[in-house]
Design an enzyme around this catalytic site. Structure first.
Site, PDB file in Angstrom:
ATOM      1  N   ASP A 151     -50.031 -44.824  57.568  1.00 35.47           N
ATOM      2  CA  ASP A 151     -49.887 -45.230  58.951  1.00 35.47           C
ATOM      3  C   ASP A 151     -50.840 -46.369  59.312  1.00 35.47           C
ATOM      4  OD1 ASP A 151     -48.817 -44.719  61.647  1.00 35.47           O
ATOM      5  OD2 ASP A 151     -50.878 -44.145  62.101  1.00 35.47           O
ATOM      6  N   GLU A 186     -47.058 -48.843  56.917  1.00 28.29           N
ATOM      7  CA  GLU A 186     -46.635 -49.409  58.190  1.00 28.29           C
ATOM      8  C   GLU A 186     -47.538 -50.591  58.529  1.00 28.29           C
ATOM      9  OE1 GLU A 186     -46.492 -48.242  62.886  1.00 28.29           O
ATOM     10  OE2 GLU A 186     -48.069 -47.473  61.590  1.00 28.29           O
TER      11      GLU A 186
END
Length: 192
Positions: A151, A186
């Site tokens: 993330d 990401e």
């Protein structure tokens, strides 16, 4: 199958883990997860999980112990021997605090929380932190997870080069355990 955060967390979104090697009770038990992996693998379905390397929950024991230590420190110098978790996060004295830094109680200590005050940033240059994350990654890989979704990797550091170094370290570690592990990251950015 990509599973959003499944580790224990006090929030609905679960991006602020309190235990890198556990399953949040809202999703069942570790035995449930092992059975899920087994059934997926029987069907040749690979499973990756979200792995939060940026930060922990403010309720993680590492952070709580570090904050308690710093609040009680007084005028003493910080000692990693007395509290190893002080090197896990980016703690600064009041005069060095910038945006996205939050005060620890009534002390003169602040910590970085790029996303939120309840998600203190980990120091990914700390060998101790890297060791903890390696142990957690190995735990999941040994369990049968096929890889990780990382993330917000753009926020590891302000420098793209340093972010790439962190990603290279993690990728090399994971691939050293499971050569065909899948890793996706990401990154929201605009390079116009």
């Amino acid at each position: 199958i990509w599973l959003m955060p499944i580790m224990p967390s006090p929030t609905y979104h679960k991006y602020d883990t309190t235990d890198y090697c556990g399953i949040d009770s809202e999703y069942g038990t570790m035995e449930d997860f092992k059975k899920f992996l087994e059934e997926c693998h029987k069907r040749n379905i690979h499973v990756i999980i979200d792995f939060m390397m940026n930060h922990t929950s403010a309720k993680h024991k590492w952070f709580e112990e570090a904050c308690n230590y710093l609040e009680e420190l007084g005028k003493e110098e910080v000692s990693v021997e007395k509290c190893p978790y002080v090197e896990y996060y980016d703690f600064v004295k009041e005069e060095d605090a910038e945006a996205n830094y939050y005060q620890i109680g009534n002390s003169k200590w602040y910590y970085e929380g790029s996303f939120w005050d309840q998600m203190p940033d980990l120091d990914l240059y700390s060998e101790a932190v890297r060791g903890e994350l390696e142990q957690a990654a190995k735990f999941w890989l040994d369990l049968g997870v096929d890889g990780f979704r990382l993330d917000g990797v753009k926020y590891f550091d302000a420098s793209d080069e340093r972010n790439i170094e962190i990603l290279r370290w993690f990728n090399d570690y994971v691939k050293g355990i499971k050569k065909d592990a899948y890793i996706v990251s990401e990154v929201w950015t605009d390079y116009t």
